[in-house]
Design a protein around this motif. Structure first.
Motif, PDB file in Angstrom:
ATOM      1  N   SER A 253      35.651  18.258  38.430  1.00  0.00           N
ATOM      2  CA  SER A 253      35.598  17.019  36.951  1.00  0.00           C
ATOM      3  C   SER A 253      34.796  16.776  36.017  1.00  0.00           C
ATOM      4  O   SER A 253      33.942  18.320  36.094  1.00  0.00           O
ATOM      5  CB  SER A 253      35.101  15.802  38.773  1.00  0.00           C
ATOM      6  N   ASP A 254      34.427  15.506  35.470  1.00  0.00           N
ATOM      7  CA  ASP A 254      33.368  15.884  34.586  1.00  0.00           C
ATOM      8  C   ASP A 254      31.703  15.853  34.112  1.00  0.00           C
ATOM      9  O   ASP A 254      31.143  16.764  34.048  1.00  0.00           O
ATOM     10  CB  ASP A 254      33.592  15.086  33.666  1.00  0.00           C
ATOM     11  N   ARG A 255      31.218  16.116  36.006  1.00  0.00           N
ATOM     12  CA  ARG A 255      30.504  16.200  36.736  1.00  0.00           C
ATOM     13  C   ARG A 255      29.887  17.659  37.082  1.00  0.00           C
ATOM     14  O   ARG A 255      28.887  18.273  36.977  1.00  0.00           O
ATOM     15  CB  ARG A 255      30.379  15.556  38.202  1.00  0.00           C
TER      16      ARG A 255
ATOM     17  N   ARG B  40      27.594  14.037  30.740  1.00  0.00           N
ATOM     18  CA  ARG B  40      27.744  13.208  31.361  1.00  0.00           C
ATOM     19  C   ARG B  40      26.804  11.834  31.834  1.00  0.00           C
ATOM     20  O   ARG B  40      27.124  11.309  32.261  1.00  0.00           O
ATOM     21  CB  ARG B  40      26.962  14.815  33.033  1.00  0.00           C
TER      22      ARG B  40
ATOM     23  N   CYS C  54      28.864  17.998  44.137  1.00  0.00           N
ATOM     24  CA  CYS C  54      29.354  18.926  42.223  1.00  0.00           C
ATOM     25  C   CYS C  54      27.903  21.105  42.214  1.00  0.00           C
ATOM     26  O   CYS C  54      27.214  19.959  40.925  1.00  0.00           O
ATOM     27  CB  CYS C  54      29.074  18.009  41.038  1.00  0.00           C
TER      28      CYS C  54
ATOM     29  N   ARG D 243      43.049  15.811  33.331  1.00  0.00           N
ATOM     30  CA  ARG D 243      42.397  14.518  34.322  1.00  0.00           C
ATOM     31  C   ARG D 243      43.692  13.872  34.712  1.00  0.00           C
ATOM     32  O   ARG D 243      44.568  14.402  33.922  1.00  0.00           O
ATOM     33  CB  ARG D 243      41.517  14.137  33.661  1.00  0.00           C
TER      34      ARG D 243
ATOM     35  N   LEU E  94      41.998  12.147  41.651  1.00  0.00           N
ATOM     36  CA  LEU E  94      41.215  11.791  42.467  1.00  0.00           C
ATOM     37  C   LEU E  94      41.908  10.695  43.934  1.00  0.00           C
ATOM     38  O   LEU E  94      40.983  10.917  44.940  1.00  0.00           O
ATOM     39  CB  LEU E  94      41.027  10.069  41.403  1.00  0.00           C
TER      40      LEU E  94
ATOM     41  N   TRP F 278      39.142  22.567  42.138  1.00  0.00           N
ATOM     42  CA  TRP F 278      39.446  21.016  41.901  1.00  0.00           C
ATOM     43  C   TRP F 278      38.038  21.181  41.173  1.00  0.00           C
ATOM     44  O   TRP F 278      36.799  21.179  40.927  1.00  0.00           O
ATOM     45  CB  TRP F 278      38.927  19.756  43.022  1.00  0.00           C
TER      46      TRP F 278
ATOM     47  N   GLU G 112      36.574   6.664  38.592  1.00  0.00           N
ATOM     48  CA  GLU G 112      35.091   7.873  39.288  1.00  0.00           C
ATOM     49  C   GLU G 112      34.875   7.137  39.719  1.00  0.00           C
ATOM     50  O   GLU G 112      34.006   6.988  41.064  1.00  0.00           O
ATOM     51  CB  GLU G 112      35.310   8.815  38.059  1.00  0.00           C
TER      52      GLU G 112
ATOM     53  N   TYR H 155      37.155  14.405  42.336  1.00  0.00           N
ATOM     54  CA  TYR H 155      37.602  15.278  41.604  1.00  0.00           C
ATOM     55  C   TYR H 155      38.886  14.377  40.822  1.00  0.00           C
ATOM     56  O   TYR H 155      39.910  13.944  41.021  1.00  0.00           O
ATOM     57  CB  TYR H 155      38.001  16.524  41.705  1.00  0.00           C
ATOM     58  N   THR H 156      39.219  15.028  39.205  1.00  0.00           N
ATOM     59  CA  THR H 156      39.784  14.565  38.337  1.00  0.00           C
ATOM     60  C   THR H 156      41.012  15.491  37.910  1.00  0.00           C
ATOM     61  O   THR H 156      42.037  15.025  36.938  1.00  0.00           O
ATOM     62  CB  THR H 156      39.020  13.085  37.678  1.00  0.00           C
TER      63      THR H 156
ATOM     64  N   TRP I 216      34.379  22.636  45.550  1.00  0.00           N
ATOM     65  CA  TRP I 216      35.300  22.046  44.523  1.00  0.00           C
ATOM     66  C   TRP I 216      35.913  23.823  44.716  1.00  0.00           C
ATOM     67  O   TRP I 216      37.116  24.279  43.998  1.00  0.00           O
ATOM     68  CB  TRP I 216      34.595  22.379  43.489  1.00  0.00           C
TER      69      TRP I 216
END
Length: 584
Positions: A530-532, A159, A444, A556, A561, A528, A215, A575-576, A462
């Motif tokens: 994301s990469d987080r 991350r 997150c 993604r 987003l 939802w 993002e 969120y992607t 999410w």
């Protein structure tokens, strides 16, 4: 309503004012002009609109009756008499007096099981130990809280590298390019028509712009007009376009540049939003945005009793995020009396919108206790007068004990000695400022839990419901929606248990690349991602109620987003990827 009696005579009367919504207030009517009556209660005086009054019953005041009964019993009364008087006190809502009688019974019979149970004692290893309230202990036994999962060191490093890569790209592209992309992204998320917005979103990736860069830029978007400093805004709070005002106190942008913390504060029953804004305007001089929405009268002057009332506050917040330099990760909800009750309830059902809740002179009502678990992890700072209504104080003490001691959540209740149903602005406002300043919303969290009754109130960060199965129980509706029998402690336990089991539930945990979901009374869920939260370059496995619902990569998409931010103006919800799954 015709005035009840001349004001001079009313000061001598003992009255029970019964409202059309079922609420009852004891006291003495001081005045009644046909449109509004003023009722002196035990510790305070409140105005009540005459149109809200169903009837007025005459009779002795409960606390005066108690004083007479206690005097008649005398110091030598036995355990049986003390328990009978304690039970009568509970039925009248005299919580502190009931506690005193139970304590007196224990002084005469330390092993008395009825008194021990009423005071939340239980026997363990032959010794009496004080426990959480019966309903809370039952909840924790049935649903023991799990610690939130922690990301592995290698995942944290991944991350970090992704964030650093976005920063390096922006640095190499130059400030002019970053400003251009930020302006285009801002314009994109403000496009109302979905097809046009998504087409514009895809154009943002032209020229090899990484999605990670968008993002990063999304979290810095500011939709406000730098030259505007409105003292109020109007917002639509329903699908019909009905509008209400929200009064604002804004900081000096030259002194306080960048996104600012927000206090959404709600007025009392007969108060005005403008007055509420003015009371907290001092915070604007410290860099805060103060937003005081008005409660439309067609909702019964409520703030949390119905979904429509809760929607007013959320719509006001969305408008503030879109039209002021607000920081969506530093939004706090506050209110007094009716507004404080609403702050409790709105925070319970929409805790992912706030960094903290600070309800004043109000309570976590018993009917809402089935939703308390939704507050886990949200900082709570409740402040009341120690001479407040006994039932309200007891329920709030129990709620805070459950959150703090049962769930390990950062909840606190501060009781002002010798204080009644009044705010104490001169000390409470600076205390709120000090408490809230270091807090930030966790956008997150790896674990979420949401108990709810409607789709609109199913989301927790999410995870949300896309369809319900059956009709979940809604404890926020006036009146107790389930039968309950037994002692008062047992009735409260059974009520909370039946409501807890009757509401819809979504609980989700992310550990590594696995998403584990528990769903009840839900037919379809939406995630939802994301990469987080996890690595979207790798396969993701989703299980629902112990069954594998999905395994594979989740794409993604820049459209996810921009759609998320366009919905509410909340730039913290970045969120992607999005996935809908049926619950089988």
């Amino acid at each position: 309503m015709v005035p009840l009696l001349a004001a001079a005579l009313l000061t001598l009367a003992a009255d029970v004012v019964v409202l059309r919504n079922g609420y009852r207030f004891e006291g003495a009517i001081l005045s009644d002009d046909g449109t509004r009556l003023v009722l002196r209660r035990r510790w305070d005086t409140i105005p009540i609109e005459s149109g809200e009054v169903l009837k007025v019953e005459k009779g002795p005041l409960s606390w005066e009756q108690y004083a007479e009964k206690a005097k008649a019993l005398g110091a030598g009364a036995g355990v049986k008499e003390r328990l009978a008087l304690a039970k009568w006190c509970r039925e009248q809502g005299l919580v502190e007096e009931a506690r005193a009688e139970y304590e007196a019974a224990l002084a005469k019979d330390p092993e008395n099981a009825e008194a021990r149970a009423a005071l939340n004692w239980r026997k363990e290893g032959g010794a009496w130990v004080r426990d959480l309230p019966l309903w809370a202990a039952d909840w924790l036994k049935a649903c023991p809280p799990d610690p939130a999962p922690a990301a592995a060191p290698e995942e944290l490093e991944r991350r970090r590298k992704r964030r650093d890569g976005a920063e390096e790209w922006l640095k190499a592209a130059g400030e002019a390019r970053a400003r251009e992309l930020r302006a285009r992204l801002t314009q994109c998320v403000t496009i109302g028509e979905e097809t046009a917005r998504r087409e514009a979103a895809r154009g943002l990736l032209d020229g090899g712009v990484p999605l990670a860069v968008l993002e990063r830029l999304a979290r810095d978007l500011d939709f406000s007009d730098p030259a505007a400093a409105p003292d109020s805004i109007e917002f639509a709070y329903d699908d019909a376009g009905d509008r209400a005002p929200c009064f604002l106190a804004l900081p000096d942008r030259a002194r306080f540049p960048g996104p600012r913390p927000v206090l959404v504060t709600m007025h009392v029953t007969s108060g005005e939003a403008r007055e509420r804004r003015d009371r907290f305007a001092v915070l604007a001089r410290s860099g805060w945005i103060v937003a005081a929405p008005h409660s439309p009268p067609n909702f019964g002057k409520g703030w949390g009793s119905t979904a429509e009332e809760r929607r007013v506050t959320l719509a006001a917040l969305d408008a503030v995020l879109r039209r002021t330099p607000a920081d969506p990760d530093r939004v706090f909800i506050n209110g007094s009396s009716m507004g404080g009750n609403g702050a409790w309830e709105i925070a319970m059902l929409h805790s992912d919108r706030f960094a903290g809740a600070a309800p004043w002179i109000s309570g976590a009502r018993v009917r809402n206790m089935p939703f308390l678990e939704n507050l886990r992890g949200l900082p709570i700072r409740a402040q009341v007068g120690a001479l407040e209504d006994g039932l309200m104080l007891e329920a709030t003490r129990e709620a805070v004990a459950f959150l703090r001691d049962g769930l390990g959540s950062p909840a606190a209740l501060l009781e002002e000695p010798d204080w009644t149903h009044l705010d104490k602005d001169e000390t409470w406002t600076p205390q709120l400022d000090d408490w809230a300043t270091p807090l930030r919303r966790d956008v997150c969290p790896p674990a979420v839990t949401q108990r709810f009754a409607t789709l609109a109130e199913s989301r927790h960060h999410w995870l949300a419901a896309a369809a319900l199965r059956g009709e979940p129980l809604d404890p926020t509706r006036p009146g107790i929606p389930v039968p309950a029998t037994g002692t008062e402690a047992e009735r409260r336990r059974d009520y909370v248990k039946k409501c807890r089991e009757g509401t819809a539930l979504l609980s989700g945990r992310i550990e590594g690349q696995t998403v584990t979901i528990e769903a009840r009374k839900v037919g379809r869920v939406v995630l939802w991602l994301s990469d987080r939260l996890l690595d979207l370059d790798r396969e993701v496995t989703v299980t629902i109620n112990g069954k594998k619902a999905f395994s594979g990569k989740v794409e993604r998409r820049v459209e996810v987003l921009v759609d998320e931010i366009a919905a509410t103006g909340d730039t913290g919800r970045v969120y992607t990827a999005k996935k809908m799954l049926d619950v089988k």
